[in-house]
Design an enzyme around this catalytic site. Sequence first.
Site, PDB file in Angstrom:
ATOM      1  N   GLU A   1       0.834  -1.217   0.000  1.00  0.00           N
ATOM      2  CA  GLU A   1       0.000   0.000   0.000  1.00  0.00           C
ATOM      3  C   GLU A   1       0.865   1.263   0.000  1.00  0.00           C
ATOM      4  O   GLU A   1       0.818   2.043   0.948  1.00  0.00           O
ATOM      5  CB  GLU A   1      -0.878   0.012   1.253  1.00  0.00           C
ATOM      6  CG  GLU A   1      -1.753  -1.205   1.424  1.00  0.00           C
ATOM      7  CD  GLU A   1      -2.417  -1.288   2.803  1.00  0.00           C
ATOM      8  OE1 GLU A   1      -3.453  -1.950   2.910  1.00  0.00           O
ATOM      9  OE2 GLU A   1      -1.893  -0.686   3.768  1.00  0.00           O
TER      10      GLU A   1
ATOM     11  N   GLY B   1       2.065   5.001  -0.604  1.00  0.00           N
ATOM     12  CA  GLY B   1       1.449   6.308  -0.852  1.00  0.00           C
ATOM     13  C   GLY B   1       2.525   7.287  -1.264  1.00  0.00           C
ATOM     14  O   GLY B   1       2.750   7.545  -2.447  1.00  0.00           O
TER      15      GLY B   1
ATOM     16  N   TYR C   1       4.652  17.753  12.053  1.00  0.00           N
ATOM     17  CA  TYR C   1       5.697  16.753  12.298  1.00  0.00           C
ATOM     18  C   TYR C   1       7.095  17.359  12.349  1.00  0.00           C
ATOM     19  O   TYR C   1       8.071  16.621  12.476  1.00  0.00           O
ATOM     20  CB  TYR C   1       5.711  15.709  11.175  1.00  0.00           C
ATOM     21  CG  TYR C   1       4.373  15.162  10.780  1.00  0.00           C
ATOM     22  CD1 TYR C   1       3.609  14.411  11.672  1.00  0.00           C
ATOM     23  CD2 TYR C   1       3.862  15.377   9.499  1.00  0.00           C
ATOM     24  CE1 TYR C   1       2.385  13.898  11.295  1.00  0.00           C
ATOM     25  CE2 TYR C   1       2.634  14.870   9.117  1.00  0.00           C
ATOM     26  CZ  TYR C   1       1.895  14.133  10.021  1.00  0.00           C
ATOM     27  OH  TYR C   1       0.694  13.627   9.645  1.00  0.00           O
TER      28      TYR C   1
ATOM     29  N   CYS D   1      -2.955  32.712  11.499  1.00  0.00           N
ATOM     30  CA  CYS D   1      -2.699  33.314  12.807  1.00  0.00           C
ATOM     31  C   CYS D   1      -2.324  32.269  13.843  1.00  0.00           C
ATOM     32  O   CYS D   1      -3.078  31.976  14.779  1.00  0.00           O
ATOM     33  CB  CYS D   1      -3.927  34.098  13.253  1.00  0.00           C
ATOM     34  SG  CYS D   1      -4.243  35.431  12.112  1.00  0.00           S
TER      35      CYS D   1
HETATM   36  N1  LLP Z   1      -1.335   1.801   4.569  1.00  0.00           N
HETATM   37  C1  LLP Z   1      -1.883   2.244   5.728  1.00  0.00           C
HETATM   38  C2  LLP Z   1      -2.748   1.349   6.501  1.00  0.00           C
HETATM   39  C3  LLP Z   1      -1.618   3.544   6.169  1.00  0.00           C
HETATM   40  O1  LLP Z   1      -2.155   3.962   7.307  1.00  0.00           O
HETATM   41  C4  LLP Z   1      -0.786   4.390   5.401  1.00  0.00           C
HETATM   42  C5  LLP Z   1      -0.499   5.753   5.840  1.00  0.00           C
HETATM   43  C6  LLP Z   1      -0.238   3.898   4.201  1.00  0.00           C
HETATM   44  C7  LLP Z   1      -0.557   2.595   3.822  1.00  0.00           C
HETATM   45  C8  LLP Z   1       0.611   4.730   3.287  1.00  0.00           C
HETATM   46  O2  LLP Z   1       1.796   5.188   3.868  1.00  0.00           O
HETATM   47  P1  LLP Z   1       2.887   5.928   2.925  1.00  0.00           P
HETATM   48  O3  LLP Z   1       3.372   4.912   1.925  1.00  0.00           O
HETATM   49  O4  LLP Z   1       2.228   7.049   2.254  1.00  0.00           O
HETATM   50  O5  LLP Z   1       3.944   6.386   3.842  1.00  0.00           O
HETATM   51  N2  LLP Z   1       0.395  12.505   7.280  1.00  0.00           N
HETATM   52  C9  LLP Z   1       1.634  11.787   7.512  1.00  0.00           C
HETATM   53  C10 LLP Z   1       1.571  10.348   7.089  1.00  0.00           C
HETATM   54  C11 LLP Z   1       0.458   9.571   7.727  1.00  0.00           C
HETATM   55  C12 LLP Z   1       0.422   8.181   7.170  1.00  0.00           C
HETATM   56  C13 LLP Z   1      -0.883   7.563   7.424  1.00  0.00           C
HETATM   57  N3  LLP Z   1      -0.966   6.228   6.934  1.00  0.00           N
HETATM   58  C14 LLP Z   1       2.754  12.522   6.788  1.00  0.00           C
HETATM   59  O6  LLP Z   1       2.506  13.565   6.210  1.00  0.00           O
HETATM   60  O7  LLP Z   1       3.892  12.064   6.800  1.00  0.00           O
END
Ligand code: LLP
Length: 438
Positions: free
Chosen positions: A278, A280, A321, A364
């Site tokens: 998965e 992202g 973060y 703000c």
């Molecule tokens: N699978 C599940 C179950 C997840 O919860 C996530 C991300 C992914 C896949 C994808 O993760 P990636 O490959 O994109 O790292 N807002 C935070 C990241 C939160 C991630 C949430 N879950 C940031 O900006 O770094």
Amino acid sequence: MDGFSYKQGVLHAEGVDLESLAEKLGTPLFVYSTSTLAAHLKSMRDAFQTIDPLICFSVKSCSNLSILKLLVEQGAGLDVVSGGEIYRALLAGARPETIVFAGVGKSVQEITYALQAGIYQFNVESEGELARIDAIAAQYGCRARVSIRINPDVADRDTPQKTATGGRQTKFGIPVTRSARLYAPGLYGNVDVVGIHAHIGSPIHDSASYLACIDVIEKLLDEVEQAGATVETINIGGGFAAIYEASDCASMSLQEMGRIISQRLLGLKARGVRFVIEPGRSISANAGVLLTRVEYIKEGWDRQIVIVDAGMNILLRPTLYGAHHAMWPIRYGHFSGHWTHLSTSSKSDSHATLSPVDVVGPICETGDFFALSRPLPILSERDTLAIFSAGAYAMSMASQYNSKVRPAEVLVIGEEYRIVRHRERFEDLVAREMDAIG
Ligand code: LLP
């Protein structure tokens, strides 16, 4: 690998001059590159080719419909976490049998919607959720395919605390020690528990934590099989790192990561399982930039403060973060090359006079900043900055805080571009409230 580069000192997305684009469409503006999205998906496929997984792009990282459609057309499945994301996935043309649904708090409405849509699998995070899915599936006379999202108690030491999900102190998954009995055939009337799912957090910079997690998965698989049940799918989640700054280039490459993880998983393939991943950010982060204009430059007590027209409502990652995002003027002297080389190239560039500035937004809140004490070339009011690696968790986390409209999104393909989301208008801010004021 990504499609953003300086040509004759002006930043381009593929063949499109971003200075002209910002002039024409205004700022703040997200710009994505089609070829980069496609190339990143292909790299993912190549990296894991020996195990040929179903690659479910994580919609939460970048949920624009046109981008989802593009990735679906290139063969991606989708990883969703809400009814709204299922809605987007279906509109983008994803086949239901390529959609996996995670999340700790799935509502009755969301589960019903997912069952009616016929999604591939629920990644279930509690026994209460299993019982709820079972009851709803019974009510509609259908069966649900389920993976248990285990909590493997694997904590990656480099993952920020707020995005680490594999440790025992987090809310995610079912402790692996409590999981095996959920696979007992016949335990649920309308649910088939057929998969093991884990997502240990993000970003993860090398293969060690994935391997530790796979060890835990394999032990569970042994236990489940010994008890006479079968496991059809193993999903190792996402989290594969993206390059946010030059130093990230030293991290393990996706190719290497994929090779090592696939090699480890190949042993399990012989047991008849299908794999799911998965990703992202590894696909979307460096496929997008945020263009933002300098509104004012003011002298603070001891430093210069550059105020831009984008704020934490549009890109929350630095605030939330402490995340680093590279940034640079979209027109910069004679600099030519790739944005990941900026910090090193600019030092040896005789034209470069860098001075540390705070780059902040108009919201703000003290936390509304993109960079503090960041060495940047001398800027002037009305210059436009590109904030890099803004294709993931940027627009998808944007809000209207301070009643700011959310920006437009543009998708570039070669020399052409398409507006794939229009800039919001003031009317959009109040549309759902108007009926209440008569
Ligand atoms: N699978 C599940 C179950 C997840 O919860 C996530 C991300 C992914 C896949 C994808 O993760 P990636 O490959 O994109 O790292 N807002 C935070 C990241 C939160 C991630 C949430 N879950 C940031 O900006 O770094």
